[in-house]
Scaffold this motif. Structure first.
Motif, PDB file in Angstrom:
ATOM      1  N   HIS A 283       0.835  -1.200   0.000  1.00  0.00           N
ATOM      2  CA  HIS A 283       0.000   0.000   0.000  1.00  0.00           C
ATOM      3  C   HIS A 283       0.872   1.253   0.000  1.00  0.00           C
ATOM      4  CE1 HIS A 283      -3.947   1.860   0.339  1.00  0.00           C
ATOM      5  NE2 HIS A 283      -3.405   2.746   1.155  1.00  0.00           N
ATOM      6  N   ALA A 284       2.043   1.164   0.627  1.00  0.00           N
ATOM      7  CA  ALA A 284       2.958   2.310   0.608  1.00  0.00           C
ATOM      8  C   ALA A 284       3.527   2.546  -0.788  1.00  0.00           C
ATOM      9  CB  ALA A 284       4.088   2.084   1.608  1.00  0.00           C
ATOM     10  N   ARG A 285       3.701   1.466  -1.553  1.00  0.00           N
ATOM     11  CA  ARG A 285       4.274   1.574  -2.890  1.00  0.00           C
ATOM     12  C   ARG A 285       3.205   1.764  -3.965  1.00  0.00           C
ATOM     13  NH1 ARG A 285       9.537  -1.419  -3.198  1.00  0.00           N
ATOM     14  NH2 ARG A 285      10.040  -2.198  -1.124  1.00  0.00           N
ATOM     15  N   HIS A 286       2.103   1.034  -3.843  1.00  0.00           N
ATOM     16  CA  HIS A 286       1.068   1.021  -4.881  1.00  0.00           C
ATOM     17  C   HIS A 286      -0.307   1.095  -4.206  1.00  0.00           C
ATOM     18  CE1 HIS A 286       4.285  -0.426  -7.559  1.00  0.00           C
ATOM     19  NE2 HIS A 286       4.568  -1.303  -6.609  1.00  0.00           N
ATOM     20  N   PRO A 287      -0.693   2.206  -3.621  1.00  0.00           N
ATOM     21  CA  PRO A 287      -1.969   2.280  -2.893  1.00  0.00           C
ATOM     22  C   PRO A 287      -3.156   2.023  -3.813  1.00  0.00           C
ATOM     23  CG  PRO A 287      -1.024   4.470  -3.210  1.00  0.00           C
ATOM     24  CD  PRO A 287       0.027   3.498  -3.629  1.00  0.00           C
ATOM     25  N   ARG A 288      -4.165   1.375  -3.250  1.00  0.00           N
ATOM     26  CA  ARG A 288      -5.376   1.084  -4.016  1.00  0.00           C
ATOM     27  C   ARG A 288      -6.572   1.078  -3.070  1.00  0.00           C
ATOM     28  NH1 ARG A 288      -3.895  -2.914  -7.413  1.00  0.00           N
ATOM     29  NH2 ARG A 288      -1.727  -2.651  -6.801  1.00  0.00           N
ATOM     30  N   ASP A 289      -7.748   0.934  -3.627  1.00  0.00           N
ATOM     31  CA  ASP A 289      -8.982   1.063  -2.840  1.00  0.00           C
ATOM     32  C   ASP A 289      -9.539  -0.260  -2.358  1.00  0.00           C
ATOM     33  OD1 ASP A 289      -8.928   3.816  -3.300  1.00  0.00           O
ATOM     34  OD2 ASP A 289     -10.088   3.628  -5.157  1.00  0.00           O
ATOM     35  N   HIS A 290      -9.072  -1.375  -2.905  1.00  0.00           N
ATOM     36  CA  HIS A 290      -9.739  -2.640  -2.606  1.00  0.00           C
ATOM     37  C   HIS A 290      -8.725  -3.776  -2.549  1.00  0.00           C
ATOM     38  CE1 HIS A 290     -13.549  -5.305  -3.496  1.00  0.00           C
ATOM     39  NE2 HIS A 290     -12.981  -5.573  -2.332  1.00  0.00           N
ATOM     40  N   TYR A 291      -8.771  -4.541  -1.466  1.00  0.00           N
ATOM     41  CA  TYR A 291      -7.965  -5.736  -1.290  1.00  0.00           C
ATOM     42  C   TYR A 291      -8.896  -6.906  -0.965  1.00  0.00           C
ATOM     43  CZ  TYR A 291      -4.073  -2.443  -0.797  1.00  0.00           C
ATOM     44  OH  TYR A 291      -3.148  -1.455  -1.012  1.00  0.00           O
TER      45      TYR A 291
END
Length: 813
Positions: A173-181
């Motif tokens: 998340h620090a490198r490639h943040p996104r909205d859904h896991y």
């Protein structure tokens, strides 16, 4: 049936609570690990317990379809899937199969120097904690299109404390943040407090986090379970004998050729796309047919275990699935790094253990590896499937995996999948250009098209030649590298050509015998269908002859290519990339004409360090320097192809490596001297030797038989002799000492020679040497103590005003 967790539960008080199907999915065993006492042993994962491949794959596909339903078609089309090494690599693949359109990557413990890490995390309770993320495509985690990054699906076999998943989420998340896991597992065994930590991450980042699992529950552990578990392991070790057989004999397994599609990755270690998935599905039926035929049909194969290798789980799994669909009685499991106690009790999940040394030269050093529940499984055949990086002498050694499997089943077979060699993307994240097909005659070289493919670029139109003296001065002053220009081609006199013809007539049978011997050793010890890769130029006539021997004696058409290797600069990496995309690197056998002191042997070993799967051992016609173990002879004799330059090597020049001519995605270069076709004897040389194949066949068989039982380990005597001569002669540079008939010839044809040392009484092998030395005014010094027939000394500290040993100026050739 007795639950396979009863033995541990009764002794340590460990309990499973939750969904009814938990006990059908999980058993219990004891780890040999001071960090955690118990191991949840999945019966459907295909790691520790042999299982029907359809069951193993089916559980993952079902989870993938549930994720697809959760996301909906549009979001599923933007998703990427990440699996965990080593146990969940195939499960993650199967989840991606269920999603259908998602690319897949799994973490790995096998670093690759040429691929930058896209992340990493720790698995704190594991025996091997560090995970690497090494996608070949640096944009892997950024998939999603204009709408931004799509959902990330993380797949593990069990979701216990959640620590590993949280470590991964925070790093990515620090490198490639996104909205859904989406977290996917066969079983969700988190306690209430652990579930709260995942919810806290979602609240902290604003991302949605979903969990999908086949079954849910918890593990109830007594407070002192770790100490009691360790004591129990020690007690069992004192009571039972380990089924390891340390002195098991070396085994020659049935080696099966898969016909793995060229360029198809072996799995998701560096990324596996939907296109890769489609190619593999298309190829599986034919590969299954090859396996069934190689095993002699279903009846002879009997009950089969397909055994994968640590992180390499998916390729063996789908091969096993294809065999199951073809009607075989087949199960699937995998070797592992995890040290677990084995107890032969129906209430315990790990009944038997085979232990063996690691056989893939792991980055974290040597160690013990395991195959569980194989012995005693009633298997008639065990088919071990490994990647080419793991097809090493350690795999075949006494006490190695294959030898241990032979103690557990009547028949052992081996299939090798080419290890994928990742090629880093360029800075703008574009794929490197597609490399061109090999050059072939008559457009490039005078050899027949099938004899050799040249992985070179054609620089015939470029002026590259310089006088020998000018090149020597530039090289010795450090202002140029020998591979940046070419010497002017030596045009032999009629007297010299007559010497060449006499030498060929007198040595053709001797050469044929050496060709036959080295080819038979390669076929017997390296690969039944080797890919011959000669080191241009001296290796190329030998590779052509080895290919001709295999066709003449066995009716086998061997692929043969020529590549460039440059002392001090290594082998052509793009040529290796092409080879890895079109052939199994494990089948590649590098070929050269002869060894001198062994500099190229060492150069090749160093150059291949960054290319897993390729074997650096060279096969040579003659090994007077005792630098290799695969050779036709160790005698230092005249190989007539060494007498000439391009006119006996397909009219191809030495190879060229110069920054202004060879770009990062280019092959090294060479010239095709079409204008010398009137003097070309390349095909005549091959034909003269090939004509003696039948004559030497019996001698070759005897020589191969003797070689099989001989100690052929390299002693590097040649290197030691060169160091001694360098000091004796006051040169103090081993690069200026060229031992052996072939290397001495090169000195006289291409360099500025100082003097020649010749073994007294060498006779006809040195006739051409003496003639060349006379033409160039170079003294020949007779010696009684030479380990070689002759040694050529390059003029030390050469300048064009230098003097030779006799005090006279060194003239031009």
């Amino acid at each position: 049936m007795v639950w396979t967790g009863t033995w541990v539960s009764d002794r340590l008080g460990i309990e499973l609570a939750g969904d009814d199907e938990l006990r059908g999915l999980l058993g219990l065993a004891l780890r040999r690990n001071p960090k955690r006492a118990h191991l949840l042993v999945s019966g459907v994962l295909g790691k520790h317990v042999p299982q029907l491949p359809s069951v193993v794959h089916g559980h993952g596909v079902t989870l993938g379809r549930r994720v697809r339903a959760l996301l909906g078609p549009e979001e599923a089309a933007r998703a990427v899937v990440l699996g965990y090494a080593e146990t969940a690599t195939a499960l993650g693949h199967a989840v991606a199969d269920g999603l259908e359109t998602a690319p897949y990557l799994h973490s790995t413990r096998r670093p690759v120097a040429s691929v930058p890490s896209a992340g990493g995390f720790e698995e704190s309770h594991s025996h091997a904690t560090s995970h690497l993320l090494l996608p070949e495509d640096p944009a892997f985690f950024d998939r999603g299109g204009e709408a931004g990054r799509g959902p990330l699906v993380l797949v593990d076999d069990e979701f216990s404390t959640g620590n590993t998943v949280l470590n991964t989420l925070r790093d990515l998340h620090a490198r490639h943040p996104r909205d859904h896991y989406v977290i996917v597992a066969l079983v969700d065994m988190r306690a209430a407090g652990d579930a709260g930590r995942l919810a806290a991450f979602a609240e902290e980042t604003g991302a949605r986090v979903d969990v999908v699992a086949h079954a849910r529950g918890t593990v109830r552990l007594p407070e002192d379970v770790l100490a009691r578990g360790l004591r129990l392991v020690e007690e069992q070790d004192g009571r039972t004998a380990d089924p390891l057989v340390p002195c098991a004999p070396a085994v020659a397994p049935v080696r099966l050729e898969l016909g793995w599609p060229a360029g198809l990755p072996d799995g998701g270690r560096h990324g596996f796309t939907p296109d890769h998935r489609a190619r593999l599905r298309e190829a599986l039926p034919a590969m299954a047919t090859r396996i069934v035929d190689g095993l002699g049909g279903p009846e002879q194969a009997g009950r089969v275990l397909v055994l994968g290798f640590e992180e390499l789980m998916y390729a063996p799994l789908v091969l096993a699935r294809a065999l199951e669909e073809a009607g075989l009685d087949v199960r699937f499991s995998t070797t592992t790094r995890s040290p677990v106690l084995a107890v032969d009790d129906p209430g315990y999940a790990i009944r038997t253990r085979l232990a063996f040394p690691a056989h893939d030269d792991p980055a974290d050093g040597p160690g013990e590896r395991y195959a569980y529940n194989v012995a005693g499984g009633g298997f008639d055949t065990v088919l071990a499937v490994v990647d080419s990086a793991a097809d090493t002498p350690a795999l075949h050694a006494p006490g190695g995996l294959l030898a241990q499997l032979a103690t557990a089943a009547p028949r052992v077979a081996l299939a090798v999948v080419p290890a994928h060699t990742p090629v880093p993307r360029t800075p703008d994240r574009q794929e490197p250009p597609v490399l061109p097909a090999p050059l072939r005659g008559p457009d490039f070289s005078s050899y027949e098209p099938d004899d050799v493919g040249w992985l070179l670029q054609d620089l015939s139109a470029v002026r590259l030649e310089a006088p020998v003296e000018e090149r020597e001065e530039a090289v010795q002053r450090g202002g140029a590298h020998y591979a940046e220009s070419l010497p002017v081609e030596y045009q032999p006199t009629e007297e010299y050509q007559e010497l060449y013809r006499d030498a060929l007539a007198g040595s053709a049978a001797r050469i044929a015998r050496a060709v036959g011997t080295v080819t038979e050793l390669v076929l017997a010890e390296r690969s039944p269908r080797p890919v011959l890769v000669s080191l241009a130029r001296a290796g190329t006539p030998v590779g052509v002859l080895m290919r001709r021997w295999a066709r003449h004696r066995h009716g086998t058409e061997l692929p043969h290519y020529a590549v460039s290797i440059v002392r001090g600069r290594g082998i052509d990496a793009n040529a290796l990339r092409w080879l890895a995309a079109h052939h199994d690197p494990a089948d590649v056998v590098f070929v050269d004409g002869w060894t001198g002191k062994g500099a190229i042997t060492r150069e090749l070993a160093d150059a291949l360090a960054g290319f897993p799967g390729f074997d650096p051992e060279i096969a040579v016609l003659a090994d007077p320097g005792s630098c290799v173990r695969t050779y036709g002879t160790r005698e230092d004799f005249l190989i007539p192809s060494a007498c000439l330059n391009s006119t006996v090597s397909g009219l191809i020049s030495r190879t060229v490596l110069r920054d202004d001519l060879v770009g990062p995605h280019d092959y090294h270069g060479a010239k095709f001297y079409r204008e010398l076709s009137g003097s070309d004897v390349s095909r005549d040389f091959v034909a003269a030797v090939e004509a003696r194949f039948d004559e030497v066949a019996d001698a070759v068989d005897q020589q191969v038989k003797e070689a099989a039982s001989a100690d052929r380990a390299p002693t590097w005597e040649g290197w030691a002799a060169v160091e001694r001569i360098s000091e004796e002669q006051g040169i103090h540079d081993v690069n200026l000492v060229k031992p052996g008939v072939g290397e001495t010839t090169r000195v006289l044809l291409r360099r500025v020679p100082w003097k020649i040392l010749a073994r007294r009484g060498a006779g006809a092998d040195l006739a051409h040497i003496r003639l060349l030395a006379e033409q160039r005014g170079v003294p020949v010094e007779e010696r009684d103590d030479l380990p070689y027939t002759c040694v050529g000394l390059i003029h030390p500290r050469y300048t064009r005003g230098a003097t030779g040993a006799d005090g006279k100026a060194v003239g031009s050739a």
